[in-house]
Design an enzyme around this catalytic site. Structure first.
Site, PDB file in Angstrom:
ATOM      1  N   LYS A   1      45.397  22.086  49.892  1.00 35.85           N
ATOM      2  CA  LYS A   1      44.929  23.407  50.366  1.00 35.85           C
ATOM      3  C   LYS A   1      43.493  23.932  48.721  1.00 35.85           C
ATOM      4  O   LYS A   1      44.898  24.299  48.294  1.00 35.85           O
ATOM      5  CB  LYS A   1      44.931  24.841  51.071  1.00 35.85           C
ATOM      6  CG  LYS A   1      44.621  25.862  51.736  1.00 35.85           C
ATOM      7  CD  LYS A   1      44.144  25.753  52.522  1.00 35.85           C
ATOM      8  CE  LYS A   1      42.967  26.970  52.163  1.00 35.85           C
ATOM      9  NZ  LYS A   1      41.594  26.652  52.527  1.00 35.85           N
TER      10      LYS A   1
ATOM     11  N   LYS B   1      50.026  28.952  42.486  1.00 37.08           N
ATOM     12  CA  LYS B   1      49.363  29.576  43.148  1.00 37.08           C
ATOM     13  C   LYS B   1      49.470  29.596  44.927  1.00 37.08           C
ATOM     14  O   LYS B   1      50.056  30.643  45.769  1.00 37.08           O
ATOM     15  CB  LYS B   1      47.831  29.841  43.053  1.00 37.08           C
ATOM     16  CG  LYS B   1      47.325  31.467  43.633  1.00 37.08           C
ATOM     17  CD  LYS B   1      46.070  31.307  43.658  1.00 37.08           C
ATOM     18  CE  LYS B   1      44.961  30.623  42.344  1.00 37.08           C
ATOM     19  NZ  LYS B   1      43.393  30.777  42.582  1.00 37.08           N
TER      20      LYS B   1
ATOM     21  N   LYS C   1      42.172  20.509  45.035  1.00 37.94           N
ATOM     22  CA  LYS C   1      41.213  20.872  44.774  1.00 37.94           C
ATOM     23  C   LYS C   1      39.742  20.189  44.351  1.00 37.94           C
ATOM     24  O   LYS C   1      39.701  19.384  44.403  1.00 37.94           O
ATOM     25  CB  LYS C   1      40.915  21.663  43.453  1.00 37.94           C
ATOM     26  CG  LYS C   1      39.699  23.097  42.885  1.00 37.94           C
ATOM     27  CD  LYS C   1      40.175  24.260  43.342  1.00 37.94           C
ATOM     28  CE  LYS C   1      39.016  25.138  43.878  1.00 37.94           C
ATOM     29  NZ  LYS C   1      39.514  26.842  43.665  1.00 37.94           N
TER      30      LYS C   1
ATOM     31  N   GLY D   1      36.099  27.254  49.444  1.00 38.68           N
ATOM     32  CA  GLY D   1      34.286  28.402  48.954  1.00 38.68           C
ATOM     33  C   GLY D   1      35.326  27.865  47.727  1.00 38.68           C
ATOM     34  O   GLY D   1      36.788  28.032  47.085  1.00 38.68           O
ATOM     35  N   ASP D   2      34.525  28.104  46.443  1.00 33.44           N
ATOM     36  CA  ASP D   2      34.734  28.694  45.212  1.00 33.44           C
ATOM     37  C   ASP D   2      33.599  29.324  44.656  1.00 33.44           C
ATOM     38  O   ASP D   2      32.729  29.490  45.034  1.00 33.44           O
ATOM     39  CB  ASP D   2      35.538  27.764  44.238  1.00 33.44           C
ATOM     40  CG  ASP D   2      36.232  28.006  42.991  1.00 33.44           C
ATOM     41  OD1 ASP D   2      36.865  28.330  42.789  1.00 33.44           O
ATOM     42  OD2 ASP D   2      35.816  27.720  42.283  1.00 33.44           O
TER      43      ASP D   2
ATOM     44  N   THR E   1      40.438  37.483  47.580  1.00 33.56           N
ATOM     45  CA  THR E   1      40.644  37.708  46.641  1.00 33.56           C
ATOM     46  C   THR E   1      40.032  39.185  45.267  1.00 33.56           C
ATOM     47  O   THR E   1      40.823  38.916  44.655  1.00 33.56           O
ATOM     48  CB  THR E   1      39.768  36.158  46.053  1.00 33.56           C
ATOM     49  OG1 THR E   1      39.919  35.230  47.278  1.00 33.56           O
ATOM     50  CG2 THR E   1      39.632  35.716  44.399  1.00 33.56           C
TER      51      THR E   1
ATOM     52  N   ASN F   1      31.861  36.500  44.913  1.00 32.05           N
ATOM     53  CA  ASN F   1      32.271  36.745  45.695  1.00 32.05           C
ATOM     54  C   ASN F   1      33.618  37.694  45.269  1.00 32.05           C
ATOM     55  O   ASN F   1      33.649  38.606  45.859  1.00 32.05           O
ATOM     56  CB  ASN F   1      32.486  35.987  46.390  1.00 32.05           C
ATOM     57  CG  ASN F   1      34.119  35.965  47.821  1.00 32.05           C
ATOM     58  OD1 ASN F   1      35.334  35.324  47.414  1.00 32.05           O
ATOM     59  ND2 ASN F   1      33.242  36.439  49.005  1.00 32.05           N
TER      60      ASN F   1
ATOM     61  N   SER G   1      42.858  32.623  53.400  1.00 32.69           N
ATOM     62  CA  SER G   1      42.240  31.518  53.991  1.00 32.69           C
ATOM     63  C   SER G   1      43.847  30.592  54.821  1.00 32.69           C
ATOM     64  O   SER G   1      43.451  30.087  56.085  1.00 32.69           O
ATOM     65  CB  SER G   1      42.741  30.193  53.225  1.00 32.69           C
ATOM     66  OG  SER G   1      41.285  30.813  52.461  1.00 32.69           O
TER      67      SER G   1
HETATM   68  P1  NDP Z   1      31.206  33.167  43.150  1.00 28.97           P
HETATM   69  O1  NDP Z   1      30.233  31.326  42.547  1.00 28.97           O
HETATM   70  O2  NDP Z   1      30.664  33.843  43.921  1.00 28.97           O
HETATM   71  O3  NDP Z   1      30.359  34.312  41.972  1.00 28.97           O
HETATM   72  C1  NDP Z   1      30.572  33.865  40.713  1.00 28.97           C
HETATM   73  C2  NDP Z   1      30.235  34.727  39.561  1.00 28.97           C
HETATM   74  O4  NDP Z   1      30.792  34.147  37.850  1.00 28.97           O
HETATM   75  C3  NDP Z   1      28.818  34.758  39.301  1.00 28.97           C
HETATM   76  O5  NDP Z   1      28.396  35.553  39.501  1.00 28.97           O
HETATM   77  C4  NDP Z   1      28.230  34.404  38.163  1.00 28.97           C
HETATM   78  O6  NDP Z   1      27.462  33.918  38.011  1.00 28.97           O
HETATM   79  C5  NDP Z   1      29.887  34.192  37.088  1.00 28.97           C
HETATM   80  N1  NDP Z   1      30.321  33.066  36.259  1.00 28.97           N
HETATM   81  C6  NDP Z   1      29.640  31.964  36.838  1.00 28.97           C
HETATM   82  N2  NDP Z   1      30.011  30.906  35.371  1.00 28.97           N
HETATM   83  C7  NDP Z   1      30.015  32.065  34.439  1.00 28.97           C
HETATM   84  C8  NDP Z   1      30.150  31.254  33.415  1.00 28.97           C
HETATM   85  N3  NDP Z   1      30.175  30.124  32.989  1.00 28.97           N
HETATM   86  N4  NDP Z   1      29.434  32.189  32.395  1.00 28.97           N
HETATM   87  C9  NDP Z   1      28.938  33.225  32.672  1.00 28.97           C
HETATM   88  N5  NDP Z   1      29.420  33.697  34.417  1.00 28.97           N
HETATM   89  C10 NDP Z   1      29.729  32.996  35.238  1.00 28.97           C
HETATM   90  O7  NDP Z   1      32.402  32.014  42.433  1.00 28.97           O
HETATM   91  P2  NDP Z   1      33.762  33.404  42.704  1.00 28.97           P
HETATM   92  O8  NDP Z   1      33.648  34.678  42.879  1.00 28.97           O
HETATM   93  O9  NDP Z   1      33.952  32.309  44.139  1.00 28.97           O
HETATM   94  O10 NDP Z   1      34.612  33.081  41.948  1.00 28.97           O
HETATM   95  C11 NDP Z   1      34.710  33.600  40.806  1.00 28.97           C
HETATM   96  C12 NDP Z   1      36.234  33.171  39.649  1.00 28.97           C
HETATM   97  O11 NDP Z   1      37.470  33.522  41.040  1.00 28.97           O
HETATM   98  C13 NDP Z   1      36.301  31.705  40.330  1.00 28.97           C
HETATM   99  O12 NDP Z   1      37.159  31.601  38.122  1.00 28.97           O
HETATM  100  C14 NDP Z   1      37.124  31.178  40.870  1.00 28.97           C
HETATM  101  O13 NDP Z   1      37.900  30.227  40.361  1.00 28.97           O
HETATM  102  C15 NDP Z   1      37.830  32.256  41.630  1.00 28.97           C
HETATM  103  N6  NDP Z   1      38.098  32.828  42.443  1.00 28.97           N
HETATM  104  C16 NDP Z   1      37.791  32.661  43.740  1.00 28.97           C
HETATM  105  C17 NDP Z   1      38.401  32.597  44.866  1.00 28.97           C
HETATM  106  C18 NDP Z   1      37.803  32.827  45.850  1.00 28.97           C
HETATM  107  O14 NDP Z   1      37.610  33.539  47.147  1.00 28.97           O
HETATM  108  N7  NDP Z   1      36.403  32.421  45.951  1.00 28.97           N
HETATM  109  C19 NDP Z   1      40.627  32.787  44.876  1.00 28.97           C
HETATM  110  C20 NDP Z   1      40.320  32.604  43.842  1.00 28.97           C
HETATM  111  C21 NDP Z   1      40.257  32.695  42.656  1.00 28.97           C
HETATM  112  P3  NDP Z   1      25.912  33.247  38.266  1.00 28.97           P
HETATM  113  O15 NDP Z   1      25.590  33.533  39.373  1.00 28.97           O
HETATM  114  O16 NDP Z   1      24.814  33.429  36.497  1.00 28.97           O
HETATM  115  O17 NDP Z   1      26.568  31.613  37.704  1.00 28.97           O
END
Ligand code: NDP
Length: 448
Positions: A93, A117, A129, A168-169, A213, A244, A380
Site C-alpha cells: 500500500k 508509517k 510506492k 495518490g501522492d 492527510t 492536497n 485509505s
Molecule cells: P500535491 O501534488 O497535491 O501538492 C504538492 C504541493 O507541494 C504543491 O503545492 C507543489 O507545488 C508543492 N511542491 C512540490 N514539489 C515542490 C518543491 N520541490 N518545492 C516546493 N514546493 C513543491 O501533493 P500532496 O499534497 O498530495 O503531497 C504533498 C506531500 O505530502 C508529499 O511529500 C507527499 O508525499 C506527502 N503525503 C501525501 C499524502 C496524500 O494523501 N496526498 C499522504 C502522506 C504524505 P507545485 O504545484 O508548484 O508543484
C-alpha cells in the site's frame, strides 16, 4: 563480537553500497535504523534473523517504459516505477507520485517510509510506492489520460485488492486516480473498487480521504500540544505547499481557531498576515490549476515572494506539507528563533536531519511524517474496508475514526519513546512502533 551499534553502521554501509546514488533512500534508512540500537539490545532475535537487512531490500521492484502520444502527435517516453517493499502486514500500500524529479531513489525512500508509517497505523497494510518522472503540469486532460492509460497497461498485472493497492501522492489526485482506475477496470474486466484508493466518493471512494492527510497532521499537532498542556486555538501557523495535504491542513487549522498566514508552491510564497483566504486557494489550485502567485491579484494586502523561503515567516506552529528536504537546518533555526513551538510533517521527510536536530535540541514538539501524516493512508485502509463490505460511511463517522486513529498513533509513539528512554521524541517513538510490528510479523513468517 561486534557491538549492536557497529552492526547497525555496517548495515547502513552495505545499504549505501548496494543502492548507489539513491541519496533520499540512504537518508530514510539512516533515520530509521539509527534509532534501533536499544530495540536490538532488548530483542536480540531481530538481529539474529537479520530483520533490518531484510527490510532494507524491497521484496520486488518494477521499472518500466511508459510510451504515450501528446496532443501534437509526438511520441513521449517516461519511466514508471513500483517498488513493493514489504507485504508482511498486508497487501502493498502506498501512492503514486508523478513529478519530473522522480527516480528510483525517491520511490525507494517513500516506499521504505511507507512500511513503518503503515505499521504505525496498526492497520493490515504493507508498504510500497510508485510513480513516474511524468510532469502533469501544463498537460491537457487528454494527455494526462493517455499517460495514465499507458502507465496502467503495464502495471495492472502487479496490482489487486489482495496484492497491491496504490493511491495518490504529488501530482496524482482525483483526476489521475479516475483515469488509472478506469483503465484497470477495462483491462481486467473487473470492478475491483478495492484495488486503488483516493477514488471519488461518486464511484467507490471514501468520504474524508481527500481531507485525511491534512486533517490528520493537524490532529497530531493538537495531541502534541495537549501533551504539553497547550492548544491550537489562537496560534499563528505557516503551512508550506498548496496541494492536497496543505489545503486540508489549512482547513482544519482554521476550523480549530488558528490563524494560517502563509502557504506556497514550487514558484514562491504567499504571506497574508490577516489570515489566508482558503476558498480562493481551493479555487486557484483545485479548480483552475493556477499558481499561488495569482492569490495576490485578489488580495492586494498579501505579499507574494518569488522563490521565497516560507520558513522565514514567524509562526508558532509550522506544517511542512510540500516535499522532501524542504526545511533545512538554517530554516529550522529561524523557526525556533521566531518562537515556533511545534512542527507537524504533512509531507514525507520534509525536514533534513540537521533540521530535526535543531528541533530536538530546542525541545519543541516535532511530529515526524511517519506518524503525523499517517492519517492519509489510514483513511485509505478505511476506504478498502468500505469497498470490501460494499458500504459507505458518513463524513462525521469517518472523521471521528480518523481522529481516533491519530490519537492512538500519538499515544503509541509517546509511550514507546518513553519506554526506550527518549521521552517526547516522536521520531524515535514512531520508528520503533513501526519497526517492532513489522519485525514480529517477519519472525512469525520465517525466512521469506
Ligand atoms: P500535491 O501534488 O497535491 O501538492 C504538492 C504541493 O507541494 C504543491 O503545492 C507543489 O507545488 C508543492 N511542491 C512540490 N514539489 C515542490 C518543491 N520541490 N518545492 C516546493 N514546493 C513543491 O501533493 P500532496 O499534497 O498530495 O503531497 C504533498 C506531500 O505530502 C508529499 O511529500 C507527499 O508525499 C506527502 N503525503 C501525501 C499524502 C496524500 O494523501 N496526498 C499522504 C502522506 C504524505 P507545485 O504545484 O508548484 O508543484
Amino acid at each position: 563480537m561486534s557491538t549492536v551499534n557497529e552492526r547497525i553502521e555496517r548495515i547502513y554501509a552495505e545499504v549505501t553500497r548496494r543502492n548507489q546514488g539513491e541519496l533520499e533512500f540512504h537518508q530514510a534508512v539512516k533515520e530509521v535504523i539509527e534509532c534501533l540500537g536499544p530495540v536490538l539490545r532488548k530483542h536480540p532475535q531481530y538481529d539474529e534473523h537479520k530483520i533490518i537487512e531484510r527490510i532494507c531490500e524491497p521484496e520486488r521492484q518494477i521499472i518500466f517504459r511508459v510510451p504515450w502520444v501528446d496532443d501534437r502527435g509526438e511520441v513521449q517516453i517516461n519511466r514508471g516505477f513500483r517498488v513493493q517493499f514489504s507485504s508482511v502486514l498486508g497487501p502493498y500500500k502506498g501512492g503514486f507520485r508523478f513529478h519530473p524529479s522522480v527516480y528510483l531513489g525517491i520511490i525507494k525512500f517513500l516506499g521504505f517510509e511507507q512500511i513503518f508509517k503503515n505499521a504505525v497505523t496498526g492497520m493490515p497494510i504493507g508498504g510500497a510506492k510508485g510513480g513516474s518522472d511524468f510532469d502533469p503540469k501544463g498537460r491537457s486532460d487528454a494527455e494526462v489520460m493517455r499517460f495514465c492509460q499507458s502507465f496502467m497497461l503495464e502495471l495492472y498485472r502487479h496490482l489487486g485488492e489482495f496484492t497491491d493497492v496504490p493511491a495518490g501522492d504529488i501530482g496524482v489526485g482525483a483526476r489521475e486516480i479516475g483515469f488509472l482506475f478506469g483503465q484497470y477496470k477495462r483491462i481486467t474486466n473487473r470492478y475491483e473498487s478495492g484495488v486503488i484508493t483516493g477514488k471519488s466518493p461518486k464511484w467507490g471512494g471514501a468520504l474524508v480521504r481527500k481531507e485525511a492527510t491534512g486533517y490528520g497532521a493537524v490532529f497530531f499537532v493538537e495531541q502534541m500540544l495537549a501533551a504539553r498542556g497547550d492548544a491550537i486555538e489562537g496560534k499563528t501557523c505557516v503551512v508550506s505547499g498548496s496541494g492536497n495535504v496543505a489545503i486540508y491542513a489549512i482547513e482544519k487549522l482554521q476550523a480549530l481557531g488558528a490563524k494560517v498566514v502563509a502557504c506556497s508552491d514550487s514558484d514562491g510564497v504567499i504571506h497574508h498576515a490577516k489570515g489566508l483566504d482558503l476558498d480562493l486557494i481551493k479555487q486557484l489550485k483545485e479548480v483552475e490549476r493556477r499558481r499561488i502567485r495569482d492569490y495576490a491579484h485578489t488580495h492586494r494586502d498579501a505579499q507574494y515572494v518569488e522563490r521565497g523561503n516560507i520558513w522565514d515567516i514567524a509562526c508558532q506552529v509550522a506544517l511542512p506539507c510540500a516535499t522532501q528536504n524542504e526545511l533545512d537546518e538554517a530554516s529550522a533555526r529561524k523557526l525556533v528563533a521566531n518562537g515556533c513551538i511545534a512542527v507537524s510533517e504533512g509531507a514525507n521527510m520534509p525536514t533534513t536531519p540537521g533540521g530535526i536536530r535543531v528541533f530536538e535540541d530546542a525541545r519543541i514538539a516535532f511530529g515526524p511524517g511517519k506518524a503525523a501524516n499517517a492519517g492519509g493512508v489510514a483513511t485509505s485502509a478505511l476506504e478498502m474496508q468500505q469497498n470490501a463490505s460494499r458500504d459507505a460511511w458518513t463524513f462525521e463517522y469517518s472523521e471521528q475514526r480518523l481522529h481516533e486513529i491519530m490519537t492512538n498513533i500519538h499515544r503509541n509513539c509517546y509511550e514507546t519513546a518513553e519506554e526506550f528512554g527518549s521521552p517526547g521524541n516522536y521520531s524515535i517513538g514512531a520508528n520503533i512502533v513501526g519497526f517492532r510490528r513489522v519485525a514480529d510479523a517477519m519472525l512469525a513468517f520465517g525466512v521469506i
